[in-house]
Design an enzyme around this catalytic site. Structure first.
Site, PDB file in Angstrom:
ATOM      1  N   HIS A 264       1.181  -1.469  -0.365  1.00 27.83           N
ATOM      2  CA  HIS A 264      -0.113   0.092   0.030  1.00 27.83           C
ATOM      3  C   HIS A 264       0.928   1.401   0.184  1.00 27.83           C
ATOM      4  CE1 HIS A 264      -3.612  -2.885   0.903  1.00 27.83           C
ATOM      5  NE2 HIS A 264      -2.895  -3.118   1.569  1.00 27.83           N
ATOM      6  N   GLU A 302      -4.231  -3.954  -4.763  1.00 25.47           N
ATOM      7  CA  GLU A 302      -5.715  -4.137  -4.569  1.00 25.47           C
ATOM      8  C   GLU A 302      -6.387  -2.242  -4.465  1.00 25.47           C
ATOM      9  OE1 GLU A 302      -6.665  -3.677   0.147  1.00 25.47           O
ATOM     10  OE2 GLU A 302      -5.061  -5.778  -0.406  1.00 25.47           O
TER      11      GLU A 302
END
Length: 372
Positions: A264, A302
């Site tokens: 992330h 993601e």
């Protein structure tokens, strides 16, 4: 007939290489003649030579480890790093080494390879070396299966501390680094970033100092995650959270391997946004994850499904779009980067076509690719 000199491009101030491996970096710079180079350590010349064409033969005229702190292996690695990073259009270079024992050591490590009777350096293999960027050669941590929240995965190694990766970025003429987040040293800028409306809209972790102190401490304590701070020229600019996919929330949504890794990101400083910067930190972060454990074959991400800019960046960086997945808090796009794709397609060198330097020349380090 003498070979023509190669138009070797290096920054005027040189390439600071092996900052981790040697402490004080080796400085690789251009010589007086076209195609010439020299290597300095603490201001003392330790090697010189030239890259000549049309066969792209790398010749060391001098190669002397002037101090015990610098090995001949490190000098060769520094020269290869500088040349292949700044001149990625070179598919390979042929090396001429007078020291047979040095050649054997480099061959055994995969720094160079034997093609007939020629010693060849290729970016596909050279950039899989670890010492120039990690400062060490990490071992494969023993694989012992453990169960966490119903997920069977390998036991994770102890967390590293301090700086874990450093790389010279030729088109920015500065060093990019990643270090493990420190609760005290990094809390102030981390707190400011997480409260920035642009970051908070995605992370939803805006809060007070105590919350962010606990946030960093929690990530450091969690065997699944590794919190990193990115720096350009020593200036912190963003937060990067790496995770092992098998025991993460993403693991049940695909056939996760025990050494797949994900990430992330939160870019906190506006001065470090844009194509030139993302083209530096994104492939470098992938590079670090592939080097940190040689068993990592895939990197996953993601992004939220409607974040078109981030998805375009990932697409340009070699990530394949796999499928949409539904988390409780968001609909995400599962993306995946293969180790083979990253190294064989030389994705550490981005396509920066259209960007020029102060002299109007194409920026150093750009590898043009077909649109297809």
């Amino acid at each position: 007939m003498a070979s023509q000199s190669f138009d070797l491009r290096l920054p005027a101030a040189g390439v600071a290489s092996h900052a981790l491996a040697c402490g004080q970096p080796l400085l690789v710079s251009s010589g007086l003649m076209s195609g010439d180079f020299r290597v300095e350590y603490h201001g003392m010349e330790v090697a010189s030579g030239n890259l000549s064409g049309p066969a792209d033969v790398l010749v060391f005229d001098t190669l002397s480890a002037a101090t015990v702190a610098v090995a001949a292996d490190d000098i060769v690695n520094a020269v290869l790093e500088a040349i292949l990073t700044c001149n990625p259009q070179l598919g390979c270079v042929e090396l001429t080494l007078a020291d047979d024992s040095l050649a054997r050591r480099l061959l055994s490590l995969g720094v160079i390879e034997l093609r007939g009777d020629r010693l060849i350096g290729r970016p596909e293999t050279f950039f899989q070396q670890t010492k120039p960027w990690l400062g060490s050669i990490p071992h494969a941590y023993p694989e012992v299966p453990i169960l966490t929240n119903g997920a069977l995965h390998p036991q994770r190694p102890p967390k590293p501390t301090g700086r874990v990766y450093k790389r010279f970025i030729p088109w920015l003429n500065t060093q990019l680094g990643f270090h493990v987040a420190d609760v005290e040293a990094d809390l102030e800028h981390f707190h400011r970033w997480m409260n920035d409306p642009r970051v908070a809209a995605i992370w939803e972790d805006g809060s007070d100092l105590a919350y962010h102190r606990d946030f960093i401490a929690g990530r450091l304590a969690d065997p699944r995650t590794l919190p990193l701070i990115g720096t350009f020229g020593g200036i912190p600019f963003g937060y990067f959270e790496l995770y092992w996919a098998k025991e993460d929330r993403i693991g049940p949504h695909y056939d996760a391997d025990g050494h797949d890794r994900g990430w992330h990101v939160a870019i906190g400083e506006d001065d470090f946004r844009g194509k030139a910067f993302v083209s530096a930190w994104l492939p470098s972060l992938m590079h670090y994850m592939f080097l940190a454990d040689p068993r990592t074959r895939r990197i996953v991400g993601e992004p939220i499904h409607h974040h078109s800019q981030q998805i375009r960046n990932l697409d340009r960086s070699g990530f394949a779009k796999i499928k949409h997945i539904q988390f409780p808090h968001k609909k995400a796009l599962l993306v995946m980067l293969l180790r083979e794709r990253f190294f064989m397609d030389r994705l550490l060198s981005p396509d920066l076509s259209g960007l020029t330097d102060g002299d109007g020349l194409p920026v150093l380090g750009s590898l043009a690719r077909d649109a297809a």
